[in-house]
Design an enzyme around this catalytic site. Structure first.
Site, PDB file in Angstrom:
ATOM      1  N   TRP A 125     -76.004-106.836  18.513  1.00 43.21           N
ATOM      2  CA  TRP A 125     -77.436-106.172  18.703  1.00 43.21           C
ATOM      3  C   TRP A 125     -77.850-105.757  19.970  1.00 43.21           C
ATOM      4  O   TRP A 125     -79.050-105.432  19.945  1.00 43.21           O
ATOM      5  CB  TRP A 125     -78.369-107.335  18.045  1.00 43.21           C
ATOM      6  CG  TRP A 125     -78.167-108.854  18.760  1.00 43.21           C
ATOM      7  CD1 TRP A 125     -77.520-109.830  18.082  1.00 43.21           C
ATOM      8  CD2 TRP A 125     -78.678-109.353  19.928  1.00 43.21           C
ATOM      9  NE1 TRP A 125     -77.514-110.990  19.095  1.00 43.21           N
ATOM     10  CE2 TRP A 125     -78.106-110.594  20.240  1.00 43.21           C
ATOM     11  CE3 TRP A 125     -79.404-108.858  21.120  1.00 43.21           C
ATOM     12  CZ2 TRP A 125     -78.277-111.345  21.315  1.00 43.21           C
ATOM     13  CZ3 TRP A 125     -79.884-109.391  22.191  1.00 43.21           C
ATOM     14  CH2 TRP A 125     -79.221-110.666  22.113  1.00 43.21           C
TER      15      TRP A 125
ATOM     16  N   CYS B  30     -73.213-107.598  28.144  1.00 43.49           N
ATOM     17  CA  CYS B  30     -72.029-108.454  28.409  1.00 43.49           C
ATOM     18  C   CYS B  30     -71.766-108.275  29.708  1.00 43.49           C
ATOM     19  O   CYS B  30     -71.274-109.462  30.413  1.00 43.49           O
ATOM     20  CB  CYS B  30     -70.892-107.890  27.436  1.00 43.49           C
ATOM     21  SG  CYS B  30     -70.416-106.228  27.926  1.00 43.49           S
TER      22      CYS B  30
ATOM     23  N   LYS C  54     -70.023-101.612  10.421  1.00 43.70           N
ATOM     24  CA  LYS C  54     -70.782-102.808  10.414  1.00 43.70           C
ATOM     25  C   LYS C  54     -71.746-103.044  11.527  1.00 43.70           C
ATOM     26  O   LYS C  54     -71.144-103.778  12.255  1.00 43.70           O
ATOM     27  CB  LYS C  54     -70.277-103.905   9.641  1.00 43.70           C
ATOM     28  CG  LYS C  54     -71.364-104.952   8.753  1.00 43.70           C
ATOM     29  CD  LYS C  54     -71.133-106.119   9.029  1.00 43.70           C
ATOM     30  CE  LYS C  54     -71.341-107.042  10.341  1.00 43.70           C
ATOM     31  NZ  LYS C  54     -72.835-107.071  10.670  1.00 43.70           N
ATOM     32  N   PRO C  55     -72.866-102.529  11.483  1.00 41.42           N
ATOM     33  CA  PRO C  55     -73.536-103.171  12.475  1.00 41.42           C
ATOM     34  C   PRO C  55     -74.270-104.524  12.553  1.00 41.42           C
ATOM     35  O   PRO C  55     -74.187-105.022  11.367  1.00 41.42           O
ATOM     36  CB  PRO C  55     -74.885-102.036  12.811  1.00 41.42           C
ATOM     37  CG  PRO C  55     -74.508-100.986  11.980  1.00 41.42           C
ATOM     38  CD  PRO C  55     -73.494-101.590  10.662  1.00 41.42           C
TER      39      PRO C  55
ATOM     40  N   GLY D 111     -68.762-108.397  20.399  1.00 36.95           N
ATOM     41  CA  GLY D 111     -69.591-109.556  20.027  1.00 36.95           C
ATOM     42  C   GLY D 111     -69.139-110.754  20.979  1.00 36.95           C
ATOM     43  O   GLY D 111     -68.506-110.616  21.817  1.00 36.95           O
ATOM     44  N   SER D 112     -69.595-112.029  20.166  1.00 41.29           N
ATOM     45  CA  SER D 112     -69.398-113.262  21.032  1.00 41.29           C
ATOM     46  C   SER D 112     -67.901-113.607  20.876  1.00 41.29           C
ATOM     47  O   SER D 112     -67.265-113.285  20.063  1.00 41.29           O
ATOM     48  CB  SER D 112     -70.479-114.406  20.198  1.00 41.29           C
ATOM     49  OG  SER D 112     -70.004-114.668  19.176  1.00 41.29           O
TER      50      SER D 112
ATOM     51  N   GLU E 213     -64.005-107.038  22.057  1.00 41.69           N
ATOM     52  CA  GLU E 213     -64.848-106.883  23.545  1.00 41.69           C
ATOM     53  C   GLU E 213     -65.780-107.970  23.366  1.00 41.69           C
ATOM     54  O   GLU E 213     -66.734-107.757  22.495  1.00 41.69           O
ATOM     55  CB  GLU E 213     -65.452-105.435  23.683  1.00 41.69           C
ATOM     56  CG  GLU E 213     -64.562-104.313  23.724  1.00 41.69           C
ATOM     57  CD  GLU E 213     -63.851-104.126  24.957  1.00 41.69           C
ATOM     58  OE1 GLU E 213     -64.355-104.431  25.833  1.00 41.69           O
ATOM     59  OE2 GLU E 213     -62.813-103.353  25.169  1.00 41.69           O
TER      60      GLU E 213
HETATM   61  P1  NAD Z   1     -72.103-112.020  17.342  1.00 37.12           P
HETATM   62  O1  NAD Z   1     -70.474-112.476  17.525  1.00 37.12           O
HETATM   63  O2  NAD Z   1     -72.862-113.008  16.753  1.00 37.12           O
HETATM   64  O3  NAD Z   1     -72.041-110.875  16.359  1.00 37.12           O
HETATM   65  C1  NAD Z   1     -71.358-109.687  16.400  1.00 37.12           C
HETATM   66  C2  NAD Z   1     -71.069-108.876  15.154  1.00 37.12           C
HETATM   67  O4  NAD Z   1     -70.124-109.809  14.417  1.00 37.12           O
HETATM   68  C3  NAD Z   1     -72.434-108.826  14.241  1.00 37.12           C
HETATM   69  O5  NAD Z   1     -72.374-107.440  13.682  1.00 37.12           O
HETATM   70  C4  NAD Z   1     -72.106-110.124  13.311  1.00 37.12           C
HETATM   71  O6  NAD Z   1     -72.797-109.600  11.729  1.00 37.12           O
HETATM   72  C5  NAD Z   1     -70.451-109.993  13.049  1.00 37.12           C
HETATM   73  N1  NAD Z   1     -70.045-111.332  12.676  1.00 37.12           N
HETATM   74  C6  NAD Z   1     -70.562-112.611  12.565  1.00 37.12           C
HETATM   75  N2  NAD Z   1     -69.630-113.200  11.959  1.00 37.12           N
HETATM   76  C7  NAD Z   1     -68.640-112.618  11.639  1.00 37.12           C
HETATM   77  C8  NAD Z   1     -67.208-112.852  11.133  1.00 37.12           C
HETATM   78  N3  NAD Z   1     -67.049-114.063  10.814  1.00 37.12           N
HETATM   79  N4  NAD Z   1     -66.356-111.865  10.599  1.00 37.12           N
HETATM   80  C9  NAD Z   1     -66.720-110.678  11.160  1.00 37.12           C
HETATM   81  N5  NAD Z   1     -67.947-110.220  11.673  1.00 37.12           N
HETATM   82  C10 NAD Z   1     -68.876-111.294  11.797  1.00 37.12           C
HETATM   83  O7  NAD Z   1     -72.523-111.411  18.499  1.00 37.12           O
HETATM   84  P2  NAD Z   1     -73.866-110.852  19.129  1.00 37.12           P
HETATM   85  O8  NAD Z   1     -74.822-112.144  19.166  1.00 37.12           O
HETATM   86  O9  NAD Z   1     -74.321-109.838  17.899  1.00 37.12           O
HETATM   87  O10 NAD Z   1     -73.998-110.139  20.427  1.00 37.12           O
HETATM   88  C11 NAD Z   1     -73.767-110.814  21.336  1.00 37.12           C
HETATM   89  C12 NAD Z   1     -72.561-110.897  22.085  1.00 37.12           C
HETATM   90  O11 NAD Z   1     -71.789-109.780  22.068  1.00 37.12           O
HETATM   91  C13 NAD Z   1     -72.498-111.605  23.472  1.00 37.12           C
HETATM   92  O12 NAD Z   1     -71.469-112.523  23.639  1.00 37.12           O
HETATM   93  C14 NAD Z   1     -72.122-110.330  24.133  1.00 37.12           C
HETATM   94  O13 NAD Z   1     -71.447-110.736  25.576  1.00 37.12           O
HETATM   95  C15 NAD Z   1     -71.108-109.744  23.533  1.00 37.12           C
HETATM   96  N6  NAD Z   1     -71.010-108.371  24.033  1.00 37.12           N
HETATM   97  C16 NAD Z   1     -69.880-108.017  24.422  1.00 37.12           C
HETATM   98  C17 NAD Z   1     -69.546-106.715  24.756  1.00 37.12           C
HETATM   99  C18 NAD Z   1     -68.392-105.937  25.352  1.00 37.12           C
HETATM  100  O14 NAD Z   1     -68.245-105.030  25.709  1.00 37.12           O
HETATM  101  N7  NAD Z   1     -67.459-107.002  25.882  1.00 37.12           N
HETATM  102  C19 NAD Z   1     -70.511-105.737  24.795  1.00 37.12           C
HETATM  103  C20 NAD Z   1     -71.959-106.126  24.123  1.00 37.12           C
HETATM  104  C21 NAD Z   1     -71.971-107.412  23.744  1.00 37.12           C
END
Ligand code: NAD
Length: 477
Positions: free
Chosen positions: A134, A263, A158-159, A207-208, A229
């Site tokens: 997000w 990130c 899937k955003p 994501g995380s 990432e």
């Molecule tokens: P998140 O991991 O909670 O969610 C990311 C995405 O994964 C969302 O679309 C979510 O719906 C989906 N998701 C959740 N559970 C899942 C599952 N079990 N299987 C598949 N998809 C699933 O992360 P967030 O809170 O949306 O984003 C913040 C995180 O993203 C931070 O840790 C940040 O550092 C990281 N991030 C990394 C980069 C990079 O380039 N390294 C860039 C931006 C953000």
């Protein structure tokens, strides 16, 4: 009918939208459709695919007003939303320009056998699943999508369910560009993301770390690649010969830009003892001058916290630091204005590596500053982390800064600036340690990683007969 998910507005805290989460059967049939369309897409030559992507750049520009108004509500940010869209359009044009030079050309004569020559055929993964977070909803939905489409893959995106409003105008632009047969979007949460992993041929996940591990496990079970990432805890090392104005400007910008929801944000600052007091007091002066974009969204530098649960993490980290002896010099408290949640730039002193704020990703405008004596100590502190995304070093001596960079266990280091990977995409970088997995999304491999290598190997002399392998006769020298 899919599950309905509520969507919160970050500026006023109101639930003012809902999305229908795609279920597993919806995902399976979307992937089937994409798989069929990809057979035609991959048969086009690169020039034709480039033209279709340039059409997308044009339709994104034409849909500018609609995409931006949705993205501004999603994120509560105006200028950064404009930068996201401009960046995506520029990235389409950039990849189209570079791609022809990134493909294999011609035959190579064998070294071990001069009669054998070989050429490479690059075969794209048929359907790539992209799962995005997000914090930069449009940028991170498109950053892998564009080179993958150009490579000849179809995309199922899937955003994040936290910021889904930009999807409808984005879909309009995709349709106008004639790309909806190979670029589809599903809405939904983790359950939807997990169903996507079960059907596509490769996954690009941003994501995380916690979710990244689940995605990696899902991909491993299916033996499909996972490009991950993930989070970071980027350190900044400031040596005593650094330019203090430059270092404090870059520390502040690198930590609080986009409310620290990036990130590659600076999350830990280590300053050499002789400069420490001066650095902290100048950083506090600059932090105090930063304004919230409240009440006027057109004025100020720091927007609302997009995801309300993130505010709980920020509060937990600040309280844990305070309870363990840290001093809060600026900011320090999540504020509610008009239903939105905000945190002013927060400088913390007297921090230690036992505190959450120095160990876990904070993802907010929080700047814990710690003093060090020797360069070796600074390197050890910077490397004392589960994360290895990126880092920064400030010094009046660039060669010395480069020497320190070589000892940091991270995938990118900015010298005499911070977070350069957020604005400069030409250098290949991988995420070290728990910050990710797979080839670089930047530089040449950002395109080339979407192909599997097929070797075409030609014999130009008579093929060897079985007698060459007979147990009778002389052994090879
Ligand atoms: P998140 O991991 O909670 O969610 C990311 C995405 O994964 C969302 O679309 C979510 O719906 C989906 N998701 C959740 N559970 C899942 C599952 N079990 N299987 C598949 N998809 C699933 O992360 P967030 O809170 O949306 O984003 C913040 C995180 O993203 C931070 O840790 C940040 O550092 C990281 N991030 C990394 C980069 C990079 O380039 N390294 C860039 C931006 C953000």
């Amino acid at each position: 009918m899919g599950r309905k998910l509520d969507v919160r507005n970050p500026r006023n805290g109101m639930i003012d939208a809902t999305i229908d989460a795609a279920d597993e059967s919806g995902i399976a049939s979307a992937v089937e459709r994409l798989r069929r369309a990809q057979l035609e897409w991959v048969r086009l030559d690169l020039t034709d695919r480039s033209r279709r992507l340039e059409a997308l750049a044009d339709t994104l520009h034409q849909s500018r007003a609609d995409i931006l108004s949705a993205l501004k509500i999603d994120t509560g940010r105006l200028r950064i939303a404009e930068m996201e869209l401009a960046g995506v359009i520029a990235s389409i044009r950039g990849w189209v320009q570079q791609a022809p030079d990134l493909l294999p050309h011609g035959w190579t004569q064998g070294r071990s056998n001069l009669a054998i020559r070989h050429t490479a055929s690059f075969v794209p993964y048929p359907v790539v699943g992209v799962i995005s977070p997000w914090n930069f909803p449009l940028t991170l939905s498109m950053i892998d999508t564009i080179p993958a489409l150009l490579a000849g893959c179809a995309i199922l995106l899937k955003p994040s369910e936290v910021t889904p409003r930009f999807v409808t105008p984005l879909e309009t632009a995709i349709k106008s560009a004639g790309l909806s047969d190979v670029f589809a979007i599903v809405q939904g949460d983790g359950e939807t993301g997990s169903a996507l992993v079960a059907h596509v041929d490769a996954v690009c996940f941003t994501g995380s770390v916690a979710t990244g591990r689940k995605v990696a496990a899902g991909c491993a079970a299916r033996l499909i690649p996972a490009f991950l990432e993930l989070g970071g805890k980027d350190p900044l090392i400031v040596l005593s010969d650094a330019d203090i104005e430059h270092a404090t400007d870059a520390a502040l910008r690198g930590s609080i830009l986009a409310t620290g929801q990036a990130c590659q944000s600076i999350e830990r600052i280590y300053v050499q003892r002789p400069l420490y007091d001066q650095f902290v007091s100048r950083l506090c002066e600059k932090a105090d001058a930063v304004r919230l974009t409240w009440p006027d969204p057109n004025d100020g530098e720091i927007g609302p916290i997009i995801f309300d649960k993130q505010a709980e993490t920020l509060t937990a980290h600040i309280e844990d630091a305070r309870d363990n002896g840290a001093r809060i010099l600026t900011g320090g408290r999540v504020e509610n204005h008009g239903g939105g949640l905000w945190l002013r730039p927060t400088v913390l002193a007297d921090v230690t590596h036992n505190m959450l704020v120095m160990r876990d990703e904070t993802f907010g405008p929080v700047m814990p500053v710690m003093a060090f004596e020797t360069e070796d100590e600074a390197i050890a502190l910077a490397n004392d982390s589960e994360y290895g995304l990126s880092a920064a070093v400030f010094s009046g001596n660039l060669a010395n800064a480069e020497e320190i960079a070589s000892k940091l266990d991270v995938g990118a280091v900015s010298l005499n600036d911070t977070s350069l990977t957020g604005v400069f995409f030409e250098a290949e970088k991988q995420s070290f340690k728990s910050s990710g997995l797979g080839a670089s999304r930047m530089g040449a491999s950002g395109f080339q990683r979407f192909f599997r290598r097929k070797a075409i190997i030609a014999q130009t002399a008579a093929p060897a007969s079985i007698r060459s392998f007979s147990e009778t006769g002389d052994s090879p020298a």
